[in-house]
Motif scaffolding. Sequence first.
Motif, PDB file in Angstrom:
ATOM      1  N   PRO A 258       7.117 -60.172  46.221  1.00  0.00           N
ATOM      2  CA  PRO A 258       8.003 -60.782  45.218  1.00  0.00           C
ATOM      3  C   PRO A 258       8.946 -59.742  44.609  1.00  0.00           C
ATOM      4  N   CYS A 259       8.664 -58.449  44.827  1.00  0.00           N
ATOM      5  CA  CYS A 259       9.434 -57.373  44.184  1.00  0.00           C
ATOM      6  C   CYS A 259      10.235 -56.574  45.214  1.00  0.00           C
TER       7      CYS A 259
ATOM      8  N   ARG B  70       7.483 -56.759  54.305  1.00  0.00           N
ATOM      9  CA  ARG B  70       8.473 -57.432  55.150  1.00  0.00           C
ATOM     10  C   ARG B  70       7.820 -58.672  55.757  1.00  0.00           C
ATOM     11  N   THR B  71       8.639 -59.662  56.118  1.00  0.00           N
ATOM     12  CA  THR B  71       8.132 -60.841  56.815  1.00  0.00           C
ATOM     13  C   THR B  71       8.177 -60.565  58.310  1.00  0.00           C
TER      14      THR B  71
ATOM     15  N   GLN C 204       9.572 -49.232  35.989  1.00  0.00           N
ATOM     16  CA  GLN C 204      10.205 -50.021  37.036  1.00  0.00           C
ATOM     17  C   GLN C 204       9.954 -49.387  38.403  1.00  0.00           C
ATOM     18  N   ILE C 205      10.218 -50.155  39.449  1.00  0.00           N
ATOM     19  CA  ILE C 205      10.193 -49.649  40.830  1.00  0.00           C
ATOM     20  C   ILE C 205      11.575 -49.923  41.423  1.00  0.00           C
TER      21      ILE C 205
ATOM     22  N   ASP D 219      16.058 -53.320  47.434  1.00  0.00           N
ATOM     23  CA  ASP D 219      16.098 -54.461  46.523  1.00  0.00           C
ATOM     24  C   ASP D 219      16.678 -55.666  47.252  1.00  0.00           C
ATOM     25  N   GLU D 220      15.805 -56.407  47.905  1.00  0.00           N
ATOM     26  CA  GLU D 220      16.194 -57.693  48.501  1.00  0.00           C
ATOM     27  C   GLU D 220      15.520 -58.787  47.687  1.00  0.00           C
ATOM     28  N   ALA D 221      15.811 -60.028  48.019  1.00  0.00           N
ATOM     29  CA  ALA D 221      15.216 -61.135  47.275  1.00  0.00           C
ATOM     30  C   ALA D 221      13.694 -61.069  47.302  1.00  0.00           C
TER      31      ALA D 221
END
Length: 268
Positions: free
Chosen positions: A213-214, A196-197, A18-19, A231-233
């Motif tokens: 996505p992760c 990041r966006t 996992q990350i 851990d964001e959406a």
Amino acid sequence: MTKIIVMTDIHITSEGDQIIGLDPLERFQTVRDVAQRDHPDASLMILMGDLTHHGKLDQYQRLEGILSTQSGRTFLMLGNHDVRDTFREIFADTATDRDGFVQGIIDLPQHQLIMLDTKDGPFGHHAGRLCDKRLAWLKEALTTTGDRIPLVFMHHPPFKTGIIGMDNINLENGDAVLDMIAPYKSAHLFCGHIHRTISGSTRGVAWTMFKSPCHQGVLDFTDPDSSLSVDEAGSYGLLLLTPDGVVAHSQDVGISQEIWRDTGSKSD
Ligand SMILES: [Fe+2]
């Protein structure tokens, strides 16, 4: 209108790894399934590098397995967490340029999609670079753009974002790339790497970058640690190719979208 699903930094791990407590394969599958459910008319999916976390054979095999369950065209790009030779061992049919770099062109009636391979050095070297051969390839590609709108995709941003941990490992010769694209006034650049966006313009080139996505990056302008993650959406990008340009959407996948679907909530 042509729709393109864009995802970056999916970081597939070996089974069981996992990350920051997240399973990248599971997250990719969830986000991809939502993107395809909501946009079955998308004609292409572009994965903009960091396909795997360690560039290992089993990690590319896991990615191949999940991609084999979907229809439609996919273009795979490389990032700093990838290993070109191992990638090509599993994705042997992937087209490369004449020098073996994983980059290519998709010609559309009003747009030209140019996907670049910014991977530099051995695994563990995280900064990117377009060597002279790849710069020459880009220059040649742009000469064939004609009246169309060039959309350039690359993993490493060729500019600084203020997030110094990532700015230290961006594209080392970014100015050369931007100055090559800048004369094409309608061009737009798409990147990943930062998780990041963000949008902006640098040296006359407009750009957009998308979340993963992760795991996501953090908005911190002082810490030089490039591995800071949160851990964001999970998220995907959706490009709408219009006759006179491009519109870039970023969609988080999570509870808010499901609430909207279940209840039809309206703000008024
Ligand atoms: Fe990444």
